[in-house]
Scaffold this active site. Structure first.
Site, PDB file in Angstrom:
ATOM      1  N   CYS A   1      33.928 -47.797  39.633  1.00  0.00           N
ATOM      2  CA  CYS A   1      32.973 -46.842  40.212  1.00  0.00           C
ATOM      3  C   CYS A   1      32.916 -45.492  39.521  1.00  0.00           C
ATOM      4  O   CYS A   1      31.856 -45.076  39.077  1.00  0.00           O
ATOM      5  CB  CYS A   1      33.288 -46.631  41.689  1.00  0.00           C
TER       6      CYS A   1
ATOM      7  N   ALA B   1      47.572 -35.499  38.032  1.00  0.00           N
ATOM      8  CA  ALA B   1      47.285 -35.529  36.588  1.00  0.00           C
ATOM      9  C   ALA B   1      47.832 -36.819  35.979  1.00  0.00           C
ATOM     10  O   ALA B   1      48.789 -37.402  36.494  1.00  0.00           O
ATOM     11  CB  ALA B   1      47.915 -34.313  35.911  1.00  0.00           C
TER      12      ALA B   1
ATOM     13  N   THR C   1      25.451 -49.597  44.866  1.00  0.00           N
ATOM     14  CA  THR C   1      25.213 -48.238  44.372  1.00  0.00           C
ATOM     15  C   THR C   1      23.983 -48.248  43.477  1.00  0.00           C
ATOM     16  O   THR C   1      23.965 -48.928  42.446  1.00  0.00           O
ATOM     17  CB  THR C   1      26.445 -47.746  43.594  1.00  0.00           C
TER      18      THR C   1
HETATM   19  C1  UDX Z   1      36.552 -44.933  43.940  1.00  0.00           C
HETATM   20  C2  UDX Z   1      36.279 -43.969  45.106  1.00  0.00           C
HETATM   21  O1  UDX Z   1      37.514 -43.421  45.582  1.00  0.00           O
HETATM   22  C3  UDX Z   1      35.543 -44.678  46.218  1.00  0.00           C
HETATM   23  O2  UDX Z   1      35.235 -43.786  47.271  1.00  0.00           O
HETATM   24  C4  UDX Z   1      34.274 -45.254  45.625  1.00  0.00           C
HETATM   25  O3  UDX Z   1      33.459 -45.844  46.547  1.00  0.00           O
HETATM   26  C5  UDX Z   1      34.616 -46.213  44.518  1.00  0.00           C
HETATM   27  O4  UDX Z   1      35.352 -45.510  43.510  1.00  0.00           O
HETATM   28  P1  UDX Z   1      38.330 -46.828  43.360  1.00  0.00           P
HETATM   29  O5  UDX Z   1      37.546 -47.035  42.088  1.00  0.00           O
HETATM   30  O6  UDX Z   1      38.776 -48.015  44.118  1.00  0.00           O
HETATM   31  O7  UDX Z   1      37.469 -45.934  44.377  1.00  0.00           O
HETATM   32  O8  UDX Z   1      39.616 -45.990  42.943  1.00  0.00           O
HETATM   33  P2  UDX Z   1      40.294 -44.595  43.306  1.00  0.00           P
HETATM   34  O9  UDX Z   1      41.473 -44.801  44.170  1.00  0.00           O
HETATM   35  O10 UDX Z   1      39.298 -43.621  43.751  1.00  0.00           O
HETATM   36  O11 UDX Z   1      40.864 -44.195  41.862  1.00  0.00           O
HETATM   37  C6  UDX Z   1      39.987 -44.050  40.739  1.00  0.00           C
HETATM   38  C7  UDX Z   1      40.755 -43.757  39.490  1.00  0.00           C
HETATM   39  O12 UDX Z   1      41.186 -42.417  39.462  1.00  0.00           O
HETATM   40  C8  UDX Z   1      42.030 -44.593  39.252  1.00  0.00           C
HETATM   41  O13 UDX Z   1      42.051 -44.982  37.891  1.00  0.00           O
HETATM   42  C9  UDX Z   1      43.162 -43.638  39.557  1.00  0.00           C
HETATM   43  O14 UDX Z   1      44.329 -43.941  38.844  1.00  0.00           O
HETATM   44  C10 UDX Z   1      42.566 -42.317  39.109  1.00  0.00           C
HETATM   45  N1  UDX Z   1      43.114 -41.150  39.803  1.00  0.00           N
HETATM   46  C11 UDX Z   1      42.927 -40.993  41.140  1.00  0.00           C
HETATM   47  C12 UDX Z   1      43.773 -40.153  39.076  1.00  0.00           C
HETATM   48  O15 UDX Z   1      43.937 -40.249  37.859  1.00  0.00           O
HETATM   49  N2  UDX Z   1      44.231 -39.054  39.747  1.00  0.00           N
HETATM   50  C13 UDX Z   1      44.052 -38.872  41.074  1.00  0.00           C
HETATM   51  O16 UDX Z   1      44.501 -37.846  41.592  1.00  0.00           O
HETATM   52  C14 UDX Z   1      43.390 -39.884  41.806  1.00  0.00           C
END
Ligand code: UDX
Length: 445
Positions: free
Chosen positions: A281, A273, A143
């Site tokens: 990321c 929530a 990235t």
């Molecule tokens: C993310 C993106 O989804 C991905 O496309 C990108 O390339 C890298 O970053 P990732 O970091 O693996 O992926 O995690 P993700 O599943 O997206 O969750 C990110 C964070 O958001 C987690 O801490 C999760 O607990 C939180 N989250 C996610 C929420 O609090 N609420 C949600 O509804 C979804």
């Protein structure tokens, strides 16, 4: 037949998952070609070596022994299944010379101000430029801020005068689902200046179950990555603010999110929530996009608010604890889950780290359990979830691991000293917990 290779520079999350999936895909291509009839078209380019290059000798030695540097479901099996194609090595020069596609998947750490450290990318391409003797397709997976591909081209030109292409091919995989996401991506974005590069990459990916290719100019491709992650972060902070309104008005954020998500334009995903987003990321890409805007004298107000709301969600846990326990000095707080989300041992920007920091500032005694994370500085990490909640004045569910959701909560209640239970992920049944005499507190319901 001459051996054809692909190099992946950087055996981190992105590089390793990509390499394992590509290796498996190449094998499937060979198998498919061997069964097709004379009239059917097979896969044209088959690569028989995937060079997995890293400067970290220990990481390479471990990978050669089958030891993964991090936990990702399915990765170890896929690597072990494809050791004949995968070559884990520190031999940068040999790998690059034997490859006609080179992926750059090195880390691009971002500081608190959103500055992205591109030294890994630039050093890599400088070395590639010095080594190159013939055409190579250089694919950037890391990235990187918009405009980086132009700098990459310039750096290669300084040392090499022949033909080459640079494309931007950002990665969207989610940790914990990385193998699935690599093989079945919603979309593959290819930012390229010409069809030759685009076709070559498409041909490599043939065999993956790709919903759609987005062929864009290079700068747009670079921005798609940041815009997507910033939008996901925005969705989470938005629903977290709706959760605050739910607490003020007596509504239930779960029901509100369900009702919102059924609108196809909104969708259900990322409306959960809780105590906010973490990981490698979303936080860093959000920050970096704010920075890119700032560099162009534009204040990206929404994203600044998204960050602030996310920080506040972590503090909310402490507020809720204090409201229910009073002064936290000497109180025992058990944390269930530490990783930034389930099915990973990744602690980068994990909400648990801030929660631990705040609890320590308040002089609380912290015990924690996580199925994968076994060490965090200054915290007593126990090897059994019930030991983390034993004699606790309060428990905070931080990460919604399946194992944690399925605990015997009657036993949890019996083993705790107090009955305050904060469900930071809204993942348990409110009715069940209240019926079992917990002082059950969740986020926005
Ligand atoms: C993310 C993106 O989804 C991905 O496309 C990108 O390339 C890298 O970053 P990732 O970091 O693996 O992926 O995690 P993700 O599943 O997206 O969750 C990110 C964070 O958001 C987690 O801490 C999760 O607990 C939180 N989250 C996610 C929420 O609090 N609420 C949600 O509804 C979804």
């Amino acid at each position: 037949m001459k051996s054809k290779g692909v190099s992946i520079i950087g055996c981190g999350y992105v590089g390793l998952c990509l390499g394992a999936c590509l290796a498996d895909n190449e094998k499937n291509k060979v198998e498919y070609n061997s069964t097709r009839s004379l009239f059917e078209e097979g896969f044209k380019d088959i690569y028989d070596k995937i060079y997995m290059v890293d400067i970290n000798q220990k990481r390479i030695d471990d990978l050669n022994k089958g030891i993964m540097p991090f936990y990702e479901p399915g990765l170890e099996d896929l690597v072990k299944k494809n050791t004949d194609i995968l070559s884990f090595t520190t031999d940068f020069e040999g790998s690059v010379l034997n490859s006609d596609i080179i992926f750059i998947a090195v880390g691009t750490p971002t500081d608190e101000k959103g500055n992205v450290d591109l030294s890994g990318v630039f050093n890599t391409v400088k070395d590639i430029g010095k080594i190159m003797k013939d055409y190579k397709l250089i694919v950037n997976k890391s990235t990187v801020p918009v405009g980086t591909a132009d700098l990459v081209k310039k750096i290669i030109r300084e040392n090499y005068s022949g033909e080459f292409d640079v494309v931007s091919n950002p990665e969207f995989l989610r940790e914990g689902k990385a193998i699935h996401d690599t093989i079945n991506p919603d979309r593959v974005v290819i930012g390229s200046e010409n069809l030759r590069a685009e076709d070559k990459l498409k041909s490599l990916y043939a065999g993956f179950k790709i919903n759609s290719f987005v062929c864009a100019d290079i700068r747009s491709a670079e921005l798609i990555k940041y815009a997507s992650n910033a939008f996901l972060a925005t969705k989470i902070s938005f629903i977290n603010e709706i959760a605050r309104i739910c607490e003020i008005t007596g509504a239930d954020v779960g029901q509100v999110a369900l009702g919102m998500g059924l609108d196809k334009r909104i969708g259900h995903d990322f409306l959960q929530a809780g105590i906010g987003y973490g990981g490698s990321c979303l936080p860093k890409d959000n920050r970096s996009l704010i920075r890119t805007a700032g560099d162009g004298d534009y204040d990206f107000k929404i994203l600044r608010a998204v960050e602030e709301v996310n920080k506040n969600q972590r503090e909310l846990v402490i507020d809720k604890l204090e409201k229910n326990l009073g002064n936290l000095d000497g109180k025992v707080v058990g944390l269930l889950g530490l990783s930034f989300k389930p099915n990973t041992d990744d602690m980068r920007a994990a909400p648990s780290l801030d929660i631990i920091k705040y609890l320590k500032e308040k002089k609380a005694i912290v015990k924690a359990y996580d199925p994968m994370v076994k060490a965090v500085e200054g915290v007593d990490i126990v090897d059994d979830p019930y030991k983390a909640i034993e004699d606790a004045d309060a428990v905070v569910l931080v990460t919604e691991w399946d194992e944690i959701r399925k605990l015997d909560f009657i036993k949890v209640k019996a083993w705790m000293k107090g009955n305050t239970f904060i469900d930071g992920r809204n993942c348990l049944s409110r009715e069940y917990m209240l019926d079992n005499k917990f002082n059950y507190i969740s986020i926005g319901r």
